[in-house]
Write an enzyme that holds these catalytic residues in place. Structure first.
Site, PDB file in Angstrom:
ATOM      1  N   GLU A   1       8.635  -1.198   0.799  1.00 46.10           N
ATOM      2  CA  GLU A   1       8.365  -2.700   0.506  1.00 46.10           C
ATOM      3  C   GLU A   1       9.056  -3.215  -0.742  1.00 46.10           C
ATOM      4  O   GLU A   1       8.520  -4.549  -0.995  1.00 46.10           O
ATOM      5  CB  GLU A   1       7.291  -3.133   1.012  1.00 46.10           C
ATOM      6  CG  GLU A   1       6.392  -2.470   2.282  1.00 46.10           C
ATOM      7  CD  GLU A   1       6.951  -3.313   3.461  1.00 46.10           C
ATOM      8  OE1 GLU A   1       8.091  -4.079   3.280  1.00 46.10           O
ATOM      9  OE2 GLU A   1       6.665  -3.069   4.443  1.00 46.10           O
TER      10      GLU A   1
ATOM     11  N   HIS B   1      -0.003  -4.251  -1.182  1.00 45.11           N
ATOM     12  CA  HIS B   1      -0.075  -4.163   0.189  1.00 45.11           C
ATOM     13  C   HIS B   1      -0.706  -3.180   0.808  1.00 45.11           C
ATOM     14  O   HIS B   1      -0.693  -1.958   0.388  1.00 45.11           O
ATOM     15  CB  HIS B   1       1.476  -4.013   0.664  1.00 45.11           C
ATOM     16  CG  HIS B   1       1.478  -3.964   1.983  1.00 45.11           C
ATOM     17  ND1 HIS B   1       1.165  -4.486   3.350  1.00 45.11           N
ATOM     18  CD2 HIS B   1       2.249  -2.746   2.558  1.00 45.11           C
ATOM     19  CE1 HIS B   1       1.496  -3.949   4.282  1.00 45.11           C
ATOM     20  NE2 HIS B   1       1.960  -2.811   3.951  1.00 45.11           N
TER      21      HIS B   1
ATOM     22  N   HIS C   1      -3.282  -1.465   4.400  1.00 47.22           N
ATOM     23  CA  HIS C   1      -3.433  -1.752   5.996  1.00 47.22           C
ATOM     24  C   HIS C   1      -5.054  -1.676   6.181  1.00 47.22           C
ATOM     25  O   HIS C   1      -5.609  -0.779   7.127  1.00 47.22           O
ATOM     26  CB  HIS C   1      -2.804  -0.645   6.823  1.00 47.22           C
ATOM     27  CG  HIS C   1      -1.506  -0.693   6.491  1.00 47.22           C
ATOM     28  ND1 HIS C   1      -0.533   0.698   6.609  1.00 47.22           N
ATOM     29  CD2 HIS C   1      -0.405  -1.515   6.115  1.00 47.22           C
ATOM     30  CE1 HIS C   1       0.515   0.717   6.599  1.00 47.22           C
ATOM     31  NE2 HIS C   1       0.714  -0.676   6.033  1.00 47.22           N
TER      32      HIS C   1
ATOM     33  N   HIS D   1       0.248  -5.846  11.072  1.00 46.99           N
ATOM     34  CA  HIS D   1       0.854  -4.579   9.988  1.00 46.99           C
ATOM     35  C   HIS D   1      -0.146  -4.729   8.897  1.00 46.99           C
ATOM     36  O   HIS D   1      -0.639  -3.577   8.606  1.00 46.99           O
ATOM     37  CB  HIS D   1       2.122  -5.168   9.821  1.00 46.99           C
ATOM     38  CG  HIS D   1       2.789  -4.264   8.454  1.00 46.99           C
ATOM     39  ND1 HIS D   1       4.203  -4.276   8.187  1.00 46.99           N
ATOM     40  CD2 HIS D   1       2.192  -3.272   7.669  1.00 46.99           C
ATOM     41  CE1 HIS D   1       4.331  -3.341   7.268  1.00 46.99           C
ATOM     42  NE2 HIS D   1       2.928  -3.003   6.933  1.00 46.99           N
TER      43      HIS D   1
HETATM   44  O1  2HA Z   1       4.584   1.892   2.183  1.00 48.63           O
HETATM   45  O2  2HA Z   1       2.805   0.220   4.025  1.00 48.63           O
HETATM   46  O3  2HA Z   1       4.883  -1.474   4.981  1.00 48.63           O
HETATM   47  C1  2HA Z   1       4.461   2.075   3.575  1.00 48.63           C
HETATM   48  C2  2HA Z   1       4.078   0.857   4.257  1.00 48.63           C
HETATM   49  C3  2HA Z   1       5.297  -0.023   4.644  1.00 48.63           C
HETATM   50 ZN    ZN Z   2       2.759  -1.431   5.412  1.00 52.03          ZN
END
Ligand code: 2HA
Ligand code: ZN
Length: 267
Positions: free
Chosen positions: A119, A142, A144, A214
């Site tokens: 990313e 970033h 999840h 995502h």
């Molecule tokens: O790096 O989360 O969006 C792995 C991820 C890609």
């Molecule tokens: Zn991701």
């Protein structure tokens, strides 16, 4: 092998913070396998010796031109690397890159030729915007989070500021510590320049943005501040779904109570 962190306590301290947050992401269950990524602008901690370091990789294209990043240095989690490994051995699972003078490509300079996160386009676009904004923001994350990502599977929550108001109303701290709320970026291909551009668009208004189905992205002065915003939003999501699991719709604080908070905390 000599590490770039040796005799550079300020740089080492930034990398320590990244490792600490990487551990939290794993512990929270937000970072399965290689999921998620962290980048920090470390240019202010770089001296002449680092600036003179030869590249240890070929020159890679960013995929976009980012004029504010000329000559900047970033610590980046490596692509395909595990967050839990970054926590324990950050310089083996991430690397320091230098942006070339064309503002469209980069080289790895230390410690090992670990290719940066998939990313990177989104991350570097966020950093380019942070420099343009001049607020001294240095970190992008970033990840999840299960609860927040689950909420993006409900189309009603994807309408502008619906999720923001719901999460603010679960516990007063969320309004106080995430005062701009949560932006929404409609589903885009992971790693794409389109995702990067949509993220920058949402950051005009928010410090935290959801990528539909995502994950979440946040920016801040340092990696702790960026992480904390996601953490308070996730706490609110947990309260919401705990109430739902107990079989009722949570009432939430009233608009009046939220307005009072806004005035009291000057949000
Ligand atoms: O790096 O989360 O969006 C792995 C991820 C890609
Ligand atoms: Zn991701």
């Amino acid at each position: 092998m000599k590490s770039i962190l040796e005799n550079r306590p300020a740089l080492a301290a930034e990398i320590d913070k990244v490792a600490e947050v990487a551990g939290y992401l794993w512990q929270k269950g937000w970072a399965e396998r290689n999921g998620g990524n962290i980048t920090v602008n470390v240019t202010e901690h770089v001296d002449d010796a680092v600036r003179a370091l030869p590249a240890i990789s070929e020159r890679y294209p960013i995929g976009t031109v980012l004029p504010h990043l000329k000559g900047c240095f970033f610590f980046c989690k490596g692509t395909n690397r595990r967050m839990r490994d970054l926590a324990r051995r950050p310089m083996e699972n991430g690397s320091v890159i230098r942006i070339a003078d064309d503002c469209a490509s980069y080289e790895i300079v230390a410690d090992a030729p670990v290719k940066p996160t998939s990313e990177l386009a989104s991350h570097l676009a966020m950093h380019n915007k942070m420099i343009a904004d001049g607020k001294g923001y240095k970190a992008a994350i970033h990840t999840h989070p299960i609860d927040l990502v689950a909420m993006t599977h409900n189309p009603a929550f994807l309408e502008k500021d619906v999720l923001t108001n719901l999460l603010w109303s679960m516990i007063p701290e969320t309004r106080a510590f995430c005062p701009k709320g949560l932006g929404i970026v409609p589903y885009k291909m992971p790693s794409s320049v389109e995702l990067a551009e949509a993220t920058i668009g949402a950051l005009q208004e928010y410090d935290v943005v959801m990528w539909e189905k995502h994950g979440v992205c946040a920016v801040g002065p340092d990696i702790f501040e960026a992480f904390d915003q996601i953490d308070v939003l996730s706490k609110s999501a947990q309260i919401y779904l705990t109430a739902k699991a107990m079989g009722f719709e949570p009432t939430g604080t009233t608009q009046e109570q939220m307005d009072e908070l806004k005035r009291a905390f000057d949000l």
